[in-house]
Design a protein around this motif. Structure first.
Motif, short mmCIF file in Angstrom:
data_model
loop_
_atom_site.label_atom_id
_atom_site.label_comp_id
_atom_site.label_asym_id
_atom_site.label_seq_id
_atom_site.Cartn_x
_atom_site.Cartn_y
_atom_site.Cartn_z
N UNK A 144 150.56 117.22 50.40
CA UNK A 144 151.96 117.10 50.00
C UNK A 144 152.31 115.65 49.69
N UNK A 145 151.84 114.74 50.54
CA UNK A 145 152.09 113.32 50.29
C UNK A 145 151.48 112.89 48.96
N UNK A 169 164.65 101.62 60.65
CA UNK A 169 164.17 102.94 61.08
C UNK A 169 164.09 103.83 59.86
N UNK A 170 162.92 104.43 59.64
CA UNK A 170 162.77 105.32 58.49
C UNK A 170 163.55 106.61 58.71
N UNK A 171 163.41 107.18 59.88
CA UNK A 171 164.20 108.34 60.32
C UNK A 171 164.72 108.02 61.70
N UNK A 220 159.47 106.31 63.48
CA UNK A 220 158.72 105.30 62.73
C UNK A 220 159.67 104.16 62.35
N UNK A 221 159.22 102.94 62.56
CA UNK A 221 160.00 101.79 62.13
C UNK A 221 159.17 100.97 61.15
N UNK A 269 151.61 103.44 47.94
CA UNK A 269 151.26 103.36 49.35
C UNK A 269 152.51 103.13 50.21
N UNK A 270 153.43 102.32 49.73
CA UNK A 270 154.69 102.10 50.45
C UNK A 270 155.43 103.42 50.64
N UNK A 271 155.42 104.25 49.62
CA UNK A 271 156.12 105.54 49.70
C UNK A 271 155.36 106.52 50.58
N UNK A 272 154.03 106.42 50.59
CA UNK A 272 153.21 107.38 51.33
C UNK A 272 153.23 107.15 52.83
N UNK A 273 153.26 105.90 53.27
CA UNK A 273 153.13 105.60 54.70
C UNK A 273 154.21 106.27 55.55
N UNK A 274 155.48 106.18 55.19
CA UNK A 274 156.48 106.86 56.03
C UNK A 274 156.29 108.37 56.07
#
Length: 258
Positions: A225-226, A80-82, A50-51, A210-215
């Motif tokens: 969990x999200x 890159x998130x991961x 995910x980017x 929402x910013x924290x949830x998307x990744x």
């Protein structure tokens, strides 16, 4: 060819080329290219991972089902998130039939993905390349995706609250409680958030969640969990908030086109 001028040994294409060019880069988690621009149009797509791309005041979280069209000369940053593999597809403006003036999200189905891989080859004959490029343009299908905008307040007291909530989006303290921490009144903090971000505190906190949830969703984390991680008591409450923010369910947002 590497896809970005900030990568070691990379080459940013100049407007003199007349064909679609494809670059690939393996990105470790956390790698970020700061604000820059290209003299050509660019399609940013993560084949794996995910980017995120930030441009024109918005941030897009892009799983493999989505890519972002970035017009020539538009400043943007990419991260890159991961661990991720990013494909950058470059289009010369003078021979490109697409004229979108703003960043535009594109649905990436299997056929478009295969064609991008095909165009990354160095041994394509000119006529074969021309045929493939024509199909690519036919497949550039915009999708309606709301961007996440999360400006940071300028005042240090409101900024301290924003920084704490970015670190822990599940923190549900109200402004009165934050006021006791920062030394500002509830009314002052409310005013500072509106003045510094254009949003009420409640709206800003919802956007932050929402910013924290998307990744997390993009990585395949379960919705329940999200929901807990970003501050919702139930999965259904989170899904309802997600629909309010983006107009679709989390599953629809990340579904890969056929």
């Amino acid at each position: 060819m590497s896809p970005d001028s900030h990568a070691t040994g990379s080459v940013v294409p100049e407007p003199s080329f007349n064909v679609i060019m494809v670059g690939s880069l393996t990105m470790p988690g956390g790698l970020r290219f700061e604000r820059h621009s290209h003299p050509v149009h660019q399609l940013n797509w993560a084949t794996d991972g995910v980017i995120t791309v930030t441009a024109t005041g918005g941030t897009w979280v892009l799983p493999s089902a989505r890519a972002l069209w970035i017009p020539a000369d538009v400043e943007h940053s990419t991260a890159a998130i991961g661990p991720a593999v990013m494909r950058s597809v470059y289009f010369p403006p003078r021979s490109c039939p697409v004229d979108w003036a703003e960043p535009t999200v594109i649905a990436v189905g299997p056929l478009l993905g295969e064609l991008i891989d095909h165009l990354s080859r160095d041994d394509l004959a000119p006529d074969a390349r021309a045929r493939a490029e024509a199909v690519v343009f036919d497949l550039l299908e915009p999708v309606s995706v709301t961007t996440v905008q999360l400006p940071t307040p300028a005042d240090q007291r409101a900024r301290a609250v924003a920084d704490a909530l970015r670190a822990n989006p599940a923190d549900d303290r109200d402004l009165a409680s934050w006021g006791r921490v920062t030394g500002a009144s509830e009314r002052t903090l409310a005013r500072l958030f509106v003045a510094g971000t254009g949003m009420t505190f409640g709206h800003w906190r919802a956007q932050n969640r929402m910013c924290a949830a998307l990744p997390l969703l993009a990585e395949g984390t379960a919705v329940g969990t999200v929901a807990r991680k970003v501050g919702y008591g139930t999965a259904s409450a989170f899904v309802a908030a997600f629909r309010r923010a983006f107009g679709v369910s989390p599953g629809s947002y990340f579904a890969r086109p056929r």
